[in-house]
Design a protein around this motif. Sequence first.
Motif, PDB file in Angstrom:
ATOM      1  N   UNK A   2       0.777  -1.249   0.000  1.00 53.86           N
ATOM      2  CA  UNK A   2       0.000   0.000   0.000  1.00 53.86           C
ATOM      3  C   UNK A   2       0.803   1.291   0.000  1.00 53.86           C
ATOM      4  N   UNK A   3       1.919   1.378   0.701  1.00 55.73           N
ATOM      5  CA  UNK A   3       2.651   2.641   0.796  1.00 55.73           C
ATOM      6  C   UNK A   3       3.635   2.889  -0.348  1.00 55.73           C
ATOM      7  N   UNK A   4       3.628   2.052  -1.363  1.00 60.55           N
ATOM      8  CA  UNK A   4       4.544   2.226  -2.499  1.00 60.55           C
ATOM      9  C   UNK A   4       4.417   3.629  -3.100  1.00 60.55           C
ATOM     10  N   UNK A   5       3.204   4.082  -3.311  1.00 55.42           N
ATOM     11  CA  UNK A   5       2.978   5.377  -3.954  1.00 55.42           C
ATOM     12  C   UNK A   5       3.383   6.524  -3.023  1.00 55.42           C
ATOM     13  N   UNK A   6       3.235   6.317  -1.725  1.00 54.83           N
ATOM     14  CA  UNK A   6       3.667   7.324  -0.743  1.00 54.83           C
ATOM     15  C   UNK A   6       5.190   7.398  -0.687  1.00 54.83           C
ATOM     16  N   UNK A   7       5.860   6.245  -0.667  1.00 55.48           N
ATOM     17  CA  UNK A   7       7.321   6.228  -0.616  1.00 55.48           C
ATOM     18  C   UNK A   7       7.910   6.962  -1.817  1.00 55.48           C
ATOM     19  N   UNK A   8       7.394   6.700  -3.002  1.00 58.33           N
ATOM     20  CA  UNK A   8       7.949   7.296  -4.221  1.00 58.33           C
ATOM     21  C   UNK A   8       7.288   8.612  -4.611  1.00 58.33           C
ATOM     22  N   UNK A   9       6.329   9.053  -3.812  1.00 60.60           N
ATOM     23  CA  UNK A   9       5.628  10.316  -4.065  1.00 60.60           C
ATOM     24  C   UNK A   9       4.966  10.325  -5.443  1.00 60.60           C
ATOM     25  N   UNK A  10       4.343   9.195  -5.797  1.00 54.84           N
ATOM     26  CA  UNK A  10       3.589   9.096  -7.047  1.00 54.84           C
ATOM     27  C   UNK A  10       2.165   9.560  -6.761  1.00 54.84           C
ATOM     28  N   UNK A  11       1.714  10.617  -7.415  1.00 56.29           N
ATOM     29  CA  UNK A  11       0.389  11.163  -7.107  1.00 56.29           C
ATOM     30  C   UNK A  11      -0.760  10.237  -7.506  1.00 56.29           C
ATOM     31  N   UNK A  12      -1.703  10.097  -6.588  1.00 50.34           N
ATOM     32  CA  UNK A  12      -2.970   9.403  -6.858  1.00 50.34           C
ATOM     33  C   UNK A  12      -3.904  10.428  -7.486  1.00 50.34           C
ATOM     34  N   UNK A  13      -4.451  10.118  -8.667  1.00 52.58           N
ATOM     35  CA  UNK A  13      -5.301  11.059  -9.391  1.00 52.58           C
ATOM     36  C   UNK A  13      -6.782  10.792  -9.176  1.00 52.58           C
ATOM     37  N   UNK A  14      -7.141   9.530  -8.983  1.00 51.24           N
ATOM     38  CA  UNK A  14      -8.539   9.139  -8.760  1.00 51.24           C
ATOM     39  C   UNK A  14      -8.552   7.865  -7.930  1.00 51.24           C
ATOM     40  N   UNK A  15      -9.661   7.642  -7.253  1.00 50.95           N
ATOM     41  CA  UNK A  15      -9.828   6.393  -6.524  1.00 50.95           C
ATOM     42  C   UNK A  15      -8.987   6.335  -5.267  1.00 50.95           C
ATOM     43  N   UNK A  16      -8.402   5.160  -5.026  1.00 47.52           N
ATOM     44  CA  UNK A  16      -7.645   4.931  -3.797  1.00 47.52           C
ATOM     45  C   UNK A  16      -6.413   4.083  -4.079  1.00 47.52           C
ATOM     46  N   UNK A  17      -5.497   4.056  -3.102  1.00 47.27           N
ATOM     47  CA  UNK A  17      -4.366   3.145  -3.159  1.00 47.27           C
ATOM     48  C   UNK A  17      -4.772   1.854  -2.456  1.00 47.27           C
ATOM     49  N   UNK A  18      -3.897   0.861  -2.472  1.00 48.10           N
ATOM     50  CA  UNK A  18      -4.187  -0.403  -1.812  1.00 48.10           C
ATOM     51  C   UNK A  18      -4.273  -0.200  -0.297  1.00 48.10           C
ATOM     52  N   UNK A  19      -5.067  -1.052   0.348  1.00 46.69           N
ATOM     53  CA  UNK A  19      -5.186  -1.010   1.800  1.00 46.69           C
ATOM     54  C   UNK A  19      -5.465  -2.410   2.330  1.00 46.69           C
ATOM     55  N   UNK A  20      -5.853  -2.504   3.601  1.00 45.60           N
ATOM     56  CA  UNK A  20      -6.036  -3.802   4.253  1.00 45.60           C
ATOM     57  C   UNK A  20      -7.162  -4.639   3.641  1.00 45.60           C
ATOM     58  N   UNK A  21      -8.042  -4.038   2.875  1.00 46.70           N
ATOM     59  CA  UNK A  21      -9.102  -4.806   2.205  1.00 46.70           C
ATOM     60  C   UNK A  21      -8.540  -5.699   1.098  1.00 46.70           C
TER      61      UNK A  21
END
Length: 191
Positions: free
Chosen positions: A91-110
């Motif tokens: 889940x934190x891959x996009x946060x670590x690399x500072x890749x912007x989320x444009x729509x929707x969500x990133x991965x999580x515990x679901x």
Amino acid sequence: LSNANGIDPGFRLDGVDVADFDLRLGGVAPSGQRAFLEDVLARVQRLPGLDSAALARVAPLTREREGGRVWRVGEQGDEHAITVSRNFVSPDYFRVLRIPLLRGRVFDDRDRAGAQPVAIVNETMARRAWPGQDPVGQLLQGRTGRPLLVVGLVRDTKYRTIGEDPTPFVYISAAQTNEAIMRLLLRSSGE
């Protein structure tokens, strides 16, 4: 080199360290790989001075490639196939690399093993598969397994080389796969 230095790769590596490991070399059985990786990530996330940590099958700009072919659900056949690059990430891959989320969500515990398989796509993939449509909520089918539900859209990034053209990209939840070779990406707030 001067021109390459001015290219925006779509992510930030400053402050990020990467460690590669192969669980097969450590004798971790395939049935225990997912749990082992989750334990490593949980332990690392408790380190002082760490901003964020993530697992990924491939780190950007390593010239390593993961890929395959996918189809929009209901459109099988070579004429409808989309050749994609892919990565299995936590889940934190996009946060670590500072890749912007444009729509929707990133991965999580679901997004665990046994749950609906999910994916996040980049802008180029969204334009290629669903021109003029929102990719979030769409389904992709690979050669095997259940269809992937697209839950997020992220910015295009460079994948293999700094000078490459944007390529269709699919990120898959690492918690829904069983990978032996992974990279640990760590972003620290200090040295």
